[in-house]
Design a protein around this motif. Structure first.
Motif, PDB file in Angstrom:
ATOM      1  N   UNK A   1      27.922  17.453 -15.957  1.00 27.78           N
ATOM      2  CA  UNK A   1      27.566  16.329 -15.102  1.00 27.78           C
ATOM      3  C   UNK A   1      26.910  16.849 -13.836  1.00 27.78           C
ATOM      4  N   UNK A   2      26.323  15.941 -13.077  1.00 29.46           N
ATOM      5  CA  UNK A   2      25.762  16.255 -11.768  1.00 29.46           C
ATOM      6  C   UNK A   2      26.572  15.506 -10.723  1.00 29.46           C
ATOM      7  N   UNK A   3      27.200  16.214  -9.813  1.00 31.29           N
ATOM      8  CA  UNK A   3      28.129  15.593  -8.866  1.00 31.29           C
ATOM      9  C   UNK A   3      27.551  15.410  -7.467  1.00 31.29           C
ATOM     10  N   UNK A   4      26.315  15.857  -7.216  1.00 30.55           N
ATOM     11  CA  UNK A   4      25.762  15.816  -5.862  1.00 30.55           C
ATOM     12  C   UNK A   4      25.676  14.395  -5.310  1.00 30.55           C
ATOM     13  N   UNK A   5      25.092  13.486  -6.095  1.00 33.64           N
ATOM     14  CA  UNK A   5      24.922  12.121  -5.617  1.00 33.64           C
ATOM     15  C   UNK A   5      26.238  11.429  -5.364  1.00 33.64           C
ATOM     16  N   UNK A   6      27.176  11.588  -6.298  1.00 32.67           N
ATOM     17  CA  UNK A   6      28.500  10.987  -6.130  1.00 32.67           C
ATOM     18  C   UNK A   6      29.210  11.587  -4.917  1.00 32.67           C
ATOM     19  N   UNK A   7      29.007  12.892  -4.686  1.00 28.60           N
ATOM     20  CA  UNK A   7      29.590  13.534  -3.514  1.00 28.60           C
ATOM     21  C   UNK A   7      29.022  12.979  -2.222  1.00 28.60           C
ATOM     22  N   UNK A   8      27.714  12.675  -2.245  1.00 33.88           N
ATOM     23  CA  UNK A   8      27.088  12.095  -1.057  1.00 33.88           C
ATOM     24  C   UNK A   8      27.668  10.713  -0.766  1.00 33.88           C
ATOM     25  N   UNK A   9      27.745   9.865  -1.787  1.00 31.31           N
ATOM     26  CA  UNK A   9      28.280   8.518  -1.599  1.00 31.31           C
ATOM     27  C   UNK A   9      29.743   8.584  -1.143  1.00 31.31           C
ATOM     28  N   UNK A  10      30.512   9.506  -1.708  1.00 29.30           N
ATOM     29  CA  UNK A  10      31.911   9.662  -1.298  1.00 29.30           C
ATOM     30  C   UNK A  10      32.018  10.066   0.170  1.00 29.30           C
ATOM     31  N   UNK A  11      31.095  10.912   0.633  1.00 28.40           N
ATOM     32  CA  UNK A  11      31.127  11.321   2.037  1.00 28.40           C
ATOM     33  C   UNK A  11      30.809  10.145   2.947  1.00 28.40           C
ATOM     34  N   UNK A  12      29.897   9.249   2.498  1.00 27.91           N
ATOM     35  CA  UNK A  12      29.630   8.039   3.273  1.00 27.91           C
ATOM     36  C   UNK A  12      30.874   7.152   3.322  1.00 27.91           C
ATOM     37  N   UNK A  13      31.490   6.948   2.158  1.00 28.46           N
ATOM     38  CA  UNK A  13      32.707   6.127   2.104  1.00 28.46           C
ATOM     39  C   UNK A  13      33.789   6.691   3.007  1.00 28.46           C
TER      40      UNK A  13
END
Length: 279
Positions: A106-118
């Motif tokens: 999987x690619x986790x970069x985008x999900x990691x970015x959104x999680x950091x915003x949350x």
């Protein structure tokens, strides 16, 4: 110091070069925190050796690995199973090996970015978001923002790359690079996914005078921790979200898969990794 035994769970990060990676720091911090019998190691792997190294890791009992430049596309080709995020990216940064000899990615970069915003109290649903850049990071970030119901506009110095990205995503708008400073007032969130402003890279020419007072300014660059863009936004009193949170949150899924614990991203971890960036 946490000692490991012959039963230790082992994971790694593969890249060429690999000296720059902070992943060993944060994963081994978590291993120590949760008293897990395991280790996470950096492996410098040339492109021509990548597939054979993956096979060797599986044979040696590794649980999986992260991959960084230049191996993300090659890692995708090695996978038996990938999720929808990876399919959109055409690349992966996280692999885990199952007992039946299969490779999941999987690619986790985008999900990691959104999680950091949350984590910073930013809910992206319904927000109008301007993404600077059209490379691999922009692709991952834009896809996950859209998945969470954000309205995404892409701007890039090379217009054709922005057009191609929007076409691949299947939705989104395009803004010419020369216009984004003037059009900034239309957006709720600004995301820099380029290397502009990174330490040792090209200077970043921007103007925030048209930003609304409610604009949230984010940057995936974390060296320096406060980039020129973030510093300018803070001077205007705008809310900012730094790039270090994305680095930390993107690592969680891999750690959970390899070591069986969903680790916490907190101030202690953030400061530990941030201090390493100063050395």
């Amino acid at each position: 110091m946490q000692l490991i035994t012959g039963k230790a769970k082992i994971a790694a990060v593969l890249g060429w070069p690999i000296e720059h990676s902070r992943s060993p720091l944060l994963h081994n911090f978590w291993l120590q925190r949760y008293q897990i019998d395991g280790a996470y190691i950096p492996l410098a792997v040339k492109s021509e050796d990548f597939k054979s190294v993956i096979k060797g890791m599986m044979a040696a009992g590794f649980k999986g690995c992260n991959v960084t430049i230049p191996h993300k596309e090659a890692a995708y080709q090695c996978c038996d199973y990938v999720d929808e995020t990876a399919k959109k990216m055409g690349s992966v940064n996280t692999l885990w090996f199952t007992q039946d000899g299969k490779i999941h990615g999987t690619s986790t970069d985008g999900a990691g970015f959104v999680a950091s915003l949350n984590d910073s109290g930013v809910n992206v649903s319904g927000k109008k978001i301007l993404v600077l850049g059209a490379g691999g990071a922009a692709r991952s970030v834009a896809y996950c923002l859209q998945r969470d119901s954000a309205q995404v506009t892409i701007t890039n110095r090379t217009l054709k790359r922005a057009e191609q990205l929007v076409q691949d995503l299947g939705e989104g708008d395009i803004l010419e690079w020369q216009s984004w400073n003037q059009e900034l007032g239309k957006f709720d969130v600004l995301v820099n996914t380029t290397s502009l402003g990174m330490e040792g890279k090209e200077d970043f020419q921007f103007d925030l005078k048209n930003a609304s007072p409610d604009l949230i300014v984010t940057d995936i660059v974390y060296v320096p921790r406060v980039t020129p863009l973030l510093a300018a936004a803070q001077l205007k009193g705008l809310k900012t979200v730094e790039g270090l949170g994305m680095l930390l949150h993107q690592a969680r899924l891999g750690f959970t898969q390899w070591f069986g614990v969903d680790p916490k991203v907190d101030s202690e971890l953030t400061e530990f990794v941030a201090n390493s960036l100063k050395k």
